[in-house]
Design an enzyme around this catalytic site. Structure first.
Site, PDB file in Angstrom:
ATOM      1  N   ASP A  15     107.710  31.906  39.689  1.00 31.01           N
ATOM      2  CA  ASP A  15     107.149  33.027  39.894  1.00 31.01           C
ATOM      3  C   ASP A  15     105.899  33.424  39.408  1.00 31.01           C
ATOM      4  OD1 ASP A  15     108.159  36.695  40.204  1.00 31.01           O
ATOM      5  OD2 ASP A  15     106.466  35.616  40.856  1.00 31.01           O
ATOM      6  N   HIS A  68     110.231  38.358  48.584  1.00 27.80           N
ATOM      7  CA  HIS A  68     110.250  38.691  47.230  1.00 27.80           C
ATOM      8  C   HIS A  68     109.688  39.797  47.016  1.00 27.80           C
ATOM      9  CE1 HIS A  68     110.373  37.613  42.905  1.00 27.80           C
ATOM     10  NE2 HIS A  68     109.147  38.256  42.765  1.00 27.80           N
ATOM     11  N   SER A 117     105.811  36.935  47.717  1.00 23.63           N
ATOM     12  CA  SER A 117     105.884  38.433  47.269  1.00 23.63           C
ATOM     13  C   SER A 117     104.838  39.287  47.847  1.00 23.63           C
ATOM     14  CB  SER A 117     105.068  38.222  45.678  1.00 23.63           C
ATOM     15  OG  SER A 117     104.588  39.448  45.184  1.00 23.63           O
ATOM     16  N   MET A 174     111.421  44.556  37.372  1.00 22.46           N
ATOM     17  CA  MET A 174     110.698  44.454  36.403  1.00 22.46           C
ATOM     18  C   MET A 174     110.823  45.920  35.870  1.00 22.46           C
ATOM     19  SD  MET A 174     107.594  41.971  37.777  1.00 22.46           S
ATOM     20  CE  MET A 174     107.906  42.460  39.437  1.00 22.46           C
ATOM     21  N   ASP A 212     108.556  42.955  44.547  1.00 23.66           N
ATOM     22  CA  ASP A 212     108.288  43.219  43.097  1.00 23.66           C
ATOM     23  C   ASP A 212     108.456  44.629  42.697  1.00 23.66           C
ATOM     24  OD1 ASP A 212     106.077  40.524  43.305  1.00 23.66           O
ATOM     25  OD2 ASP A 212     107.718  40.536  41.898  1.00 23.66           O
ATOM     26  N   MET A 224     107.983  47.425  39.728  1.00 20.63           N
ATOM     27  CA  MET A 224     107.606  47.679  38.480  1.00 20.63           C
ATOM     28  C   MET A 224     107.639  49.211  38.242  1.00 20.63           C
ATOM     29  SD  MET A 224     104.054  45.206  38.850  1.00 20.63           S
ATOM     30  CE  MET A 224     104.501  43.621  39.595  1.00 20.63           C
ATOM     31  N   MET A 248     109.156  33.016  35.124  1.00 24.46           N
ATOM     32  CA  MET A 248     107.913  33.507  35.022  1.00 24.46           C
ATOM     33  C   MET A 248     106.864  32.482  34.772  1.00 24.46           C
ATOM     34  SD  MET A 248     108.468  36.425  36.753  1.00 24.46           S
ATOM     35  CE  MET A 248     106.853  36.723  36.594  1.00 24.46           C
ATOM     36  N   HIS A 286     112.891  41.754  42.552  1.00 21.71           N
ATOM     37  CA  HIS A 286     112.579  41.216  41.320  1.00 21.71           C
ATOM     38  C   HIS A 286     112.483  42.596  40.217  1.00 21.71           C
ATOM     39  CE1 HIS A 286     109.565  39.285  38.368  1.00 21.71           C
ATOM     40  NE2 HIS A 286     110.555  39.664  37.782  1.00 21.71           N
TER      41      HIS A 286
END
Ligand code: DX5
Ligand code: ZN
Length: 219
Positions: free
Chosen positions: A176, A34, A9, A69, A36, A38, A138, A67
């Protein structure tokens, strides 16, 4: 037996050198990157969006395991696909119609992942398991790197693996959050075949990325 893949990540990377950090991950033996994303709404943190993914695309050929979010997520899927994502993973709570969002990701010729928060049961996505490429379990509540692995996750991985084997589904099981050298074997033995890690890969062994990736792979 599927080999274990590592998806570091970049949330734990040096954000002022993301391109160089991604190259170090590739040289260190990462299988995926990965990313992330957000939005400060679905999770209490803000990171990067499509413009950054677009420029990072030039630094590696490794698949971008993105990913999301973010919520609402459906209207942004195309932006992330066009920016260079290879796998687009969404949370069921972030879309009005999970099936429609899955269909859109596949129409954009991207692999589709669905993520289960620690408090989201497998039955929420069970009807979609034969349509997706990846389930992201998660093992922390999403939003930050460096959190502690939630041990109840092991049972959830085992339950999902049982459903996968019973129905002969082909989705990958990615885990994760809080993955480290002492819990990675239990996570893999429970049925995961892709491990996400930020803190362990960037911080352990004085930040020796290659050693940390190799150690996680050798469970
Ligand atoms: C948390 C992210 C995870 C996290 C993993 O919301 O989805 O990918 O960055 O980082 P570590 O390995 O530090 O828990
Ligand atoms: Zn993540």
């Amino acid at each position: 037996m599927k080999k274990i893949q590592i998806s570091p990540s970049i949330l734990s990377a040096d954000f002022s050198q993301l391109g160089k950090e991604i190259k170090k991950l590739e040289e260190g033996g990462a299988d995926l990157i990965h990313v992330d994303v957000m939005d400060g709404h679905f999770v209490p943190n803000l990171t990067i969006g499509p413009p950054v993914i677009k420029v990072l695309r030039n630094y590696t050929k490794l698949p971008f395991d993105v990913h999301l979010m973010i919520s609402p997520v459906h209207k942004y899927i195309k932006n992330f696909a066009e920016a260079g994502s290879d796998i687009i993973t969404i949370h069921p709570e972030a879309t009005k119609n999970l099936e429609e969002s899955i269909v859109l990701i596949k129409k954009l010729n991207k692999k589709v992942g669905v993520s289960l928060n620690p408090n989201t049961e497998i039955n929420v996505i069970e009807s979609q398991l034969n349509n997706i490429d990846l389930v992201l379990i998660m093992s922390v509540f999403p939003g930050f790197g460096g959190q502690k692995f939630i041990p109840e996750t092991i049972k959830k991985i085992k339950d999902l693996k049982e459903i996968k084997d019973k129905n002969n589904y082909s989705f990958d099981i990615e885990v994760d959050g809080g993955i480290n050298f002492s819990n990675s074997k239990d996570v893999v033995d429970a049925g995961a075949n892709i491990l996400v890690s930020g803190t362990t890969i960037f911080k352990e062994n004085n930040g020796d990325i290659k050693k940390n990736i190799e150690t996680l792979k050798s469970v």
